[in-house]
Design a protein around this motif. Sequence first.
Motif, PDB file in Angstrom:
ATOM      1  N   ILE C 301       0.858  -1.176   0.000  1.00 55.88           N
ATOM      2  CA  ILE C 301       0.000   0.000   0.000  1.00 55.88           C
ATOM      3  C   ILE C 301       0.899   1.233   0.000  1.00 55.88           C
ATOM      4  N   SER C 302       0.578   2.215  -0.846  1.00 53.19           N
ATOM      5  CA  SER C 302       1.412   3.424  -0.911  1.00 53.19           C
ATOM      6  C   SER C 302       0.550   4.626  -1.299  1.00 53.19           C
ATOM      7  N   ALA C 303       1.087   5.784  -0.996  1.00 49.86           N
ATOM      8  CA  ALA C 303       0.329   7.008  -1.267  1.00 49.86           C
ATOM      9  C   ALA C 303       0.382   7.370  -2.749  1.00 49.86           C
ATOM     10  N   ASP C 304       1.577   7.128  -3.358  1.00 48.63           N
ATOM     11  CA  ASP C 304       1.719   7.466  -4.777  1.00 48.63           C
ATOM     12  C   ASP C 304       1.758   6.192  -5.602  1.00 48.63           C
ATOM     13  N   LYS C 305       1.477   6.364  -6.865  1.00 46.87           N
ATOM     14  CA  LYS C 305       1.492   5.202  -7.737  1.00 46.87           C
ATOM     15  C   LYS C 305       2.922   4.685  -7.827  1.00 46.87           C
ATOM     16  N   PRO C 306       3.155   3.382  -7.450  1.00 47.08           N
ATOM     17  CA  PRO C 306       4.526   2.870  -7.475  1.00 47.08           C
ATOM     18  C   PRO C 306       5.020   2.688  -8.900  1.00 47.08           C
ATOM     19  N   GLU C 307       6.319   2.987  -9.102  1.00 47.40           N
ATOM     20  CA  GLU C 307       6.924   2.852 -10.412  1.00 47.40           C
ATOM     21  C   GLU C 307       7.169   1.387 -10.737  1.00 47.40           C
ATOM     22  N   GLY C 308       6.860   0.958 -11.928  1.00 49.70           N
ATOM     23  CA  GLY C 308       7.240  -0.350 -12.425  1.00 49.70           C
ATOM     24  C   GLY C 308       6.538  -1.533 -11.789  1.00 49.70           C
ATOM     25  N   ALA C 309       5.486  -1.320 -11.037  1.00 54.35           N
ATOM     26  CA  ALA C 309       4.750  -2.452 -10.478  1.00 54.35           C
ATOM     27  C   ALA C 309       3.928  -3.097 -11.579  1.00 54.35           C
ATOM     28  N   GLU C 357     -10.422   7.222   4.689  1.00 53.06           N
ATOM     29  CA  GLU C 357     -10.826   8.050   3.548  1.00 53.06           C
ATOM     30  C   GLU C 357      -9.661   8.501   2.671  1.00 53.06           C
ATOM     31  N   ASP C 358      -8.410   8.127   3.035  1.00 51.87           N
ATOM     32  CA  ASP C 358      -7.268   8.499   2.184  1.00 51.87           C
ATOM     33  C   ASP C 358      -7.311   7.735   0.872  1.00 51.87           C
ATOM     34  N   ASP C 359      -6.896   8.397  -0.201  1.00 50.95           N
ATOM     35  CA  ASP C 359      -6.729   7.695  -1.479  1.00 50.95           C
ATOM     36  C   ASP C 359      -5.369   7.025  -1.465  1.00 50.95           C
ATOM     37  N   VAL C 360      -5.341   5.741  -1.791  1.00 49.72           N
ATOM     38  CA  VAL C 360      -4.064   5.007  -1.759  1.00 49.72           C
ATOM     39  C   VAL C 360      -3.926   4.160  -3.020  1.00 49.72           C
ATOM     40  N   TRP C 361      -2.711   3.674  -3.231  1.00 48.87           N
ATOM     41  CA  TRP C 361      -2.451   2.745  -4.339  1.00 48.87           C
ATOM     42  C   TRP C 361      -2.108   1.375  -3.783  1.00 48.87           C
ATOM     43  N   LEU C 362      -2.758   0.347  -4.339  1.00 46.02           N
ATOM     44  CA  LEU C 362      -2.425  -1.036  -3.981  1.00 46.02           C
ATOM     45  C   LEU C 362      -1.612  -1.607  -5.124  1.00 46.02           C
ATOM     46  N   SER C 363      -0.509  -2.322  -4.786  1.00 42.91           N
ATOM     47  CA  SER C 363       0.290  -2.897  -5.866  1.00 42.91           C
ATOM     48  C   SER C 363       0.792  -4.279  -5.478  1.00 42.91           C
ATOM     49  N   PHE C 364       0.989  -5.115  -6.481  1.00 42.79           N
ATOM     50  CA  PHE C 364       1.560  -6.450  -6.253  1.00 42.79           C
ATOM     51  C   PHE C 364       2.197  -6.951  -7.549  1.00 42.79           C
ATOM     52  N   THR C 365       3.124  -7.914  -7.419  1.00 45.61           N
ATOM     53  CA  THR C 365       3.850  -8.414  -8.588  1.00 45.61           C
ATOM     54  C   THR C 365       2.962  -9.371  -9.383  1.00 45.61           C
ATOM     55  N   ASP C 366       3.426  -9.763 -10.556  1.00 48.78           N
ATOM     56  CA  ASP C 366       2.597 -10.663 -11.368  1.00 48.78           C
ATOM     57  C   ASP C 366       2.724 -12.125 -10.939  1.00 48.78           C
ATOM     58  N   THR C 367       3.541 -12.425  -9.880  1.00 45.36           N
ATOM     59  CA  THR C 367       3.591 -13.794  -9.371  1.00 45.36           C
ATOM     60  C   THR C 367       3.038 -13.877  -7.943  1.00 45.36           C
ATOM     61  N   ALA C 368       2.526 -12.763  -7.444  1.00 49.59           N
ATOM     62  CA  ALA C 368       2.097 -12.732  -6.044  1.00 49.59           C
ATOM     63  C   ALA C 368       0.808 -13.528  -5.812  1.00 49.59           C
ATOM     64  N   GLY C 369      -0.065 -13.547  -6.795  1.00 52.24           N
ATOM     65  CA  GLY C 369      -1.348 -14.206  -6.610  1.00 52.24           C
ATOM     66  C   GLY C 369      -1.429 -15.544  -7.323  1.00 52.24           C
ATOM     67  N   VAL C 370      -2.521 -16.265  -7.050  1.00 54.54           N
ATOM     68  CA  VAL C 370      -2.746 -17.570  -7.678  1.00 54.54           C
ATOM     69  C   VAL C 370      -4.004 -17.476  -8.526  1.00 54.54           C
ATOM     70  N   LEU C 371      -3.973 -18.155  -9.690  1.00 55.89           N
ATOM     71  CA  LEU C 371      -5.164 -18.163 -10.536  1.00 55.89           C
ATOM     72  C   LEU C 371      -5.862 -19.503 -10.390  1.00 55.89           C
ATOM     73  N   LEU C 372      -7.128 -19.453 -10.020  1.00 55.10           N
ATOM     74  CA  LEU C 372      -7.863 -20.683  -9.726  1.00 55.10           C
ATOM     75  C   LEU C 372      -9.083 -20.794 -10.624  1.00 55.10           C
ATOM     76  N   GLU C 373      -9.385 -22.049 -10.978  1.00 54.93           N
ATOM     77  CA  GLU C 373     -10.542 -22.256 -11.845  1.00 54.93           C
ATOM     78  C   GLU C 373     -11.836 -22.182 -11.064  1.00 54.93           C
ATOM     79  N   ARG C 374     -11.771 -22.660  -9.815  1.00 53.31           N
ATOM     80  CA  ARG C 374     -12.998 -22.618  -9.013  1.00 53.31           C
ATOM     81  C   ARG C 374     -12.673 -22.288  -7.569  1.00 53.31           C
TER      82      ARG C 374
END
Lengths: 296, 272, 374
Positions: C301-309, C357-374
């Motif tokens: 979580i960050s206040a500004d848009k993270p570079e290169g995420a 109420e703060d506006d924030v940016w959420l970021s994560f890498t392209d291997t951080a999550g799992v893709l599931l069929e169900r």
Amino acid sequence: MRRFTLIAIPYAWLLALFLVPFLIVFKISLSDLAMAIPPYTPNLDLSTGWAGFKDFLSQLDFENFIWLTQDDLYWKAYLSSAKIAAISTILTIIVGFPIAYGMARAPEEWRATLLMLVILPFWTSFLIRVYSWMGILSQEGYLNQFLMSIGVISEPLIILNTNIAVYIGIVYTYLPFMILPIYAALEKLDESLLEAAEDLGCSRMSAFWLITVPLSKQGVIAGSFLVFIPTLGEFVIPSLLGGSKTLMIGKVLWEEFFSNRDWPVASAVAVVLLLILIIPIILFQRNEQKQREAEG
Amino acid sequence: MKRFSWFNATSLTLGFAFLYLPMVILVIYSFNESKLVTVWAGFSTKWYGELFQNDAFLDAAWVTIKVAVMSSTLATVLGTMAAIVLVRAGRFRGRTLFSGMIYAPLVMPEVITGLSLLLLFIGIGMDRGVFTIVLAHTTFAMCYVSVVVSSRLVSFDQSLEEAALDLGCSPFQAFRLVTLPIIAPSVISGWLLAFTLSLDDLVIASFASGPSATTLPMKIWSSVRLGVSPEINALSTLMIGVVAAGVITASLVSKRAATRQQREERAAARLA
Amino acid sequence: MALDVFAPWDNPDAKPLIQFKNVTKRFGDFTAIDDLTVDIFESEFFALLGPSGCGKTTMMRMLAGFETPTEGTIRLAGEDIAPIPPNKRAVNMMFQSYALFPHLTIWDNIAFGLKRDRMPKGEIEARVDEMLRLTRMEQFAKRKPHQVSGGQRQRVALARSLAKAPKLLLLDEPLGALDKKLRQETQFELMDIQEKTGTTFVIVTHDQEEAMTVASRVAVMDHGKIVQVSTPDAIYETPNSTYVADFIGDVNLIQGKADPKGDKIYIAWAEGQPEIVGTPMSDFSHGQDVHFAIRPEKVSISADKPEGAANAIKGKVLDIAYLGNISTYHVELPGGQVIKAQTANNRRISRRSFTWEDDVWLSFTDTAGVLLER
């Protein structure tokens, strides 16, 4: 003030109709038989003041109690009562345990009904329940008719007016007192204890002896007191089902009072019976207390 | 899913047969035509007819009912008071003696209780009759009532009473409006117990009564000492019938009350 | 290094100690265990994890011999155990209620099983003393079960079931009755004892943390079936279904349509929002439904848009849960979906970067999550 009234009313009632009568029994047991109304002496006469009271005290003695030890009718009656009470208690355990066990292991939805069936006889007249055995056990009774018709016996058995009939009567009328505490103990028994015993290498049978029996011990003890204590002073059963040879102290007391009209001796018999009963009653209360402590 | 094992089924069948067969036989033979009670000679209700012709039995029954109603009502009042004293009154002088006097009659042989009361009545020169039987029955029945009621009072949530006091009730109002309605079932069963104890009692009544009053158990007693009689069989059947009807009605009523409460609770849960 | 790792389940030559083969158990109309097949190996610490009513206790009771399978076979060391009664099985069980015999002392409780085997007296004494030492209960041997604490009772129950040196020890919610702190201590003790004795342990629990802590492998169960069997880290990092992902730990689940591009998958999950990029474990076709599962601690979580995420989504802080060691932020995305993000509070006095109420940016890498069929 209100609290005082609340306590005072039942207190006064019990003092007047429970404690005072006992003191009277105790006093008369120390008096002598007299041909008078009331048929004993001395009588407390308060009009003569302190001297009269001292005179009254000096006339009291333990003669009746000495008499109880001299005439072997009495101590034989006490002993025989204790023997009959003890034997019937054991018989009641033998008959009652399987029933209590069967109830505790019955399907849940059956238990309330079974419990009611055990309690129901309590509500019917004790006298009638004892009486119902007279027709069964008499010489031409239903039991003899049945046994002769199936050819087990050729001569009728003589059961009524013997000690056997007394045992049957006691077991029959006091059975619920034995079943209920054993059932309560067995019902509490956690089934996983039996599974644990099996898991550790017990057969069903040895799990029963090593786990179920020791854990129902408290119930059996409580039931035994509940049967033994009232049986000791029992009067109706030996009078109706027992014979002339059945000697029980309740019957002796009744006859001493109503037939012989010897009030002082009857009172002495009552006092001794009470003294004898105090031992099992105290043991019973200790046992109950121990159980409560173990649970709490 | 649990079933009866054959062993349990057998022991229960034999056990309940033992408990009930004597009474069943008694009931059956009360309809026996023959005067010889052990020989079946055909169905008849004639002994019931004779029973209702017998004034001695009817008088005794009337005395017994009078005694039972009076003594059980009195015993319920006194026993409930005693129960409140035992559970609520805290410490007071003579408390040990009081609880001793409550519990002692429960284990006391009836012959001793009876004898002592008789000696009291004679000692103070009281005429023995219905009144003395009522006194005697009240004394031992109140102990049973107080045991029944106090076992309910122990589990009673005292904060309910405190809430009533907090809302402005006097202690007596709190008892009458909150405690009493909640412990009412136990008071009623105490009354029923006292009633049956009184109906049933032979020994204490024999001591406490005089020539003017004979209760039904005393009448039955003097008759059965001579042996089995068809009239007594008929009388016993009537008494068993009354008790059975009473107990079955009571259990049906309480079962219906329980199901109604369950239904209402379910309905309330759906609303929520 | 790889040689040291205990992983008989990856070795095709290893012989399982317990084999469930197509086991089904029905109680009347109710199917408690549904066509279940699983192998458990020697010296494993195997956890059966699932909500109540999922069939885990039934599985255990079948192993102990208190239930028999309706269909299928259970083998212990190659032998079908269906005909063997519980008192003849080399399997012991530690009961959830402990089932300590209240009328026997702790010493006699532990000796109970040994006496049934008619072991010589001297050997019984030696064995009981050894068990008391193992569970540190020596000074309580003479007491009755109700005279010791809950944690001590638990240890007695363990000692009693271990005394016969069973091939397999079953533990039914062994720590359920203990408070949290004691439970955590006891978990390590259990592992220690399991290691020392080398006994195969099968534990039933509904507490996922407990299962993860003690077990070499965890089987997640649902409705009489095993959904996934794997090591704790694999279960956590690569759950095979949203059920497992949701059951184990905390997870954010985002539903969308798959758009495979090369070895990545792009997920369209909300109108007007950037697609989420993830790395799939299996093949997805274009337009297929996909569940994207990501653990809160993997979302920064960050206040500004993270570079290169690889992924960055804008949202608004809805709620903050301060748990001491970590803080969890509940962030509402424009579509209304709430995503949890966790940060470690690794400095004692730090100013709160964000508030409600703060506006924030959420970021994560392209291997951080799992893709599931169900």
